[in-house]
Design a protein around this motif. Structure first.
Motif, PDB file in Angstrom:
ATOM      1  N   THR A  41     -15.265  -7.576  -2.737  1.00 44.85           N
ATOM      2  CA  THR A  41     -13.820  -7.858  -2.832  1.00 44.85           C
ATOM      3  C   THR A  41     -13.375  -8.716  -1.652  1.00 44.85           C
ATOM      4  O   THR A  41     -12.510  -9.583  -1.795  1.00 44.85           O
ATOM      5  N   ILE A  63      -4.373  -5.859  -5.998  1.00 46.34           N
ATOM      6  CA  ILE A  63      -4.921  -5.617  -4.657  1.00 46.34           C
ATOM      7  C   ILE A  63      -6.381  -5.172  -4.753  1.00 46.34           C
ATOM      8  O   ILE A  63      -7.244  -5.694  -4.041  1.00 46.34           O
ATOM      9  N   ASN A  64      -6.657  -4.239  -5.654  1.00 49.58           N
ATOM     10  CA  ASN A  64      -8.036  -3.751  -5.765  1.00 49.58           C
ATOM     11  C   ASN A  64      -9.005  -4.856  -6.191  1.00 49.58           C
ATOM     12  O   ASN A  64     -10.179  -4.821  -5.855  1.00 49.58           O
ATOM     13  N   ASP A  65      -8.485  -5.851  -6.947  1.00 52.34           N
ATOM     14  CA  ASP A  65      -9.333  -6.968  -7.388  1.00 52.34           C
ATOM     15  C   ASP A  65      -9.382  -8.092  -6.356  1.00 52.34           C
ATOM     16  O   ASP A  65     -10.016  -9.121  -6.592  1.00 52.34           O
ATOM     17  N   GLY A  66      -8.635  -7.949  -5.249  1.00 56.10           N
ATOM     18  CA  GLY A  66      -8.622  -8.997  -4.226  1.00 56.10           C
ATOM     19  C   GLY A  66      -7.775 -10.200  -4.601  1.00 56.10           C
ATOM     20  O   GLY A  66      -7.911 -11.274  -4.022  1.00 56.10           O
ATOM     21  N   ARG A 102     -10.410   1.021   3.452  1.00 57.10           N
ATOM     22  CA  ARG A 102      -9.546   0.447   2.419  1.00 57.10           C
ATOM     23  C   ARG A 102     -10.385   0.046   1.215  1.00 57.10           C
ATOM     24  O   ARG A 102     -11.457  -0.527   1.372  1.00 57.10           O
ATOM     25  N   LYS A 103      -9.881   0.343  -0.003  1.00 56.09           N
ATOM     26  CA  LYS A 103     -10.632   0.028  -1.228  1.00 56.09           C
ATOM     27  C   LYS A 103     -10.986  -1.454  -1.298  1.00 56.09           C
ATOM     28  O   LYS A 103     -12.083  -1.827  -1.721  1.00 56.09           O
ATOM     29  N   ASP A 104     -10.041  -2.322  -0.866  1.00 56.62           N
ATOM     30  CA  ASP A 104     -10.284  -3.762  -1.001  1.00 56.62           C
ATOM     31  C   ASP A 104     -11.144  -4.313   0.140  1.00 56.62           C
ATOM     32  O   ASP A 104     -11.314  -5.522   0.256  1.00 56.62           O
ATOM     33  N   ASP A 105     -11.722  -3.431   0.970  1.00 54.31           N
ATOM     34  CA  ASP A 105     -12.659  -3.878   2.012  1.00 54.31           C
ATOM     35  C   ASP A 105     -14.113  -3.811   1.544  1.00 54.31           C
ATOM     36  O   ASP A 105     -15.034  -4.077   2.338  1.00 54.31           O
ATOM     37  N   ARG A 147       0.844  -1.216   0.000  1.00 54.73           N
ATOM     38  CA  ARG A 147       0.000   0.000   0.000  1.00 54.73           C
ATOM     39  C   ARG A 147       0.875   1.261   0.000  1.00 54.73           C
ATOM     40  O   ARG A 147       0.539   2.254  -0.639  1.00 54.73           O
ATOM     41  N   ARG A 187     -11.315 -12.154  -1.722  1.00 50.75           N
ATOM     42  CA  ARG A 187     -10.083 -12.356  -0.933  1.00 50.75           C
ATOM     43  C   ARG A 187     -10.197 -13.613  -0.074  1.00 50.75           C
ATOM     44  O   ARG A 187      -9.224 -14.340   0.106  1.00 50.75           O
TER      45      ARG A 187
END
Ligand code: AP5
Length: 210
Positions: free
Chosen positions: A163, A53-56, A156-159, A36, A167
């Protein structure tokens, strides 16, 4: 002490890593936090990692292994370290072995999937230093402000719930097999990850004494 913290996304690896770093006097190395930071600084690694990361999805093994190898060669790691979020695949664990690094213990923080999405929706992280909070379970002293550095807290974007589910799938497919990998060499210890934060720290310290 050379320790690995394992567990699904949101298990509390970062939270416990932060506490154990102070208690044990060794550095916590979080690959998620390193990535990050790289994204924020728009380094080559950051640009490459961002979409994964953004796609998990997991960032490719060779990229992660290179940054961990470099980090572990720094002087503060000579007296031990806590790895948070690495290794996450069998090839990453093999790469760690091939670096000649002997791990003492692997602590798996066990949290069922159904608890994870709820936890993630309440997580807030510091924009500046990456410290992690929760709107109910670990509130900052001042709402929206990091206790450690005064930075602004954000989601967080990936939360995003969809996503988080991706993950979790990635975790079960690619990371969970590491439990067998470390159980076979007698290094795996499991702790119940649904208890309050302090109780989990106490459980981890207890299994480290084995
Ligand atoms: P990373 O940042 O490592 O994400 P993660 O493993 O999915 O873990 P999280 O940071 O989401 O959760 P955590 O277990 O640290 O929980 P936390 O303490 O914050 O990686 C992000 C991405 O980077 C990956 O998806 C991947 O793309 C890439 N990446 C990273 N490493 C990689 C690698 N080795 N290979 C390839 N790609 C890699 O806690 C969560 C929330 O719960 C917080 O709000 C916290 O306050 C709260 N909480 C904590 N403990 C408790 C408790 N006991 N009770 C109630 N609430 C709690």
């Amino acid at each position: 002490m050379r320790l690995i913290l394992m567990g699904p996304p949101g298990a509390g690896k970062g939270t416990q890593g932060e506490i154990l770093e102070k208690k044990l006097g060794i550095s916590t190395i979080s690959t998620g936090l390193m990535l990050r930071t790289a994204i924020k600084e728009q380094t080559e690694v950051g640009k490459l990692a961002e979409q994964y990361i953004n796609d998990g999805k997991l960032v490719p093994d060779d990229v992660i292994v290179a940054i961990v190898k470099e980090r572990l060669s720094q002087p503060d790691c000579e007296k031990g370290f806590i790895l948070d979020g690495f290794p996450r695949t069998i090839p990453q664990a093999e790469a760690l072995d091939n670096m000649g690094i002997i791990i003492d213990k692997v602590v798996d923080i066990d949290v069922p999937d159904e608890n994870i999405v709820n936890r993630m929706s309440g997580r807030r992280v510091c924009k500046a230093c990456g410290s992690s909070y929760h709107i109910e379970n670990k509130k900052p002293k001042v709402e929206g402000v990091c206790d450690s550095c005064g930075g602004e807290l954000q989601i967080r974007k990936d939360d995003a719930p969809e996503t988080v589910l991706d993950r979790l799938n990635v975790y079960h497919e690619q990371t969970e097999p590491l439990k067998d990998y470390y159980a076979k060499c007698g290094k795996l210890r499991s702790v119940e990850g649904t208890a309050p934060i302090k109780e989990i720290t106490a459980s981890i310290l207890k299994v480290l004494e084995d």
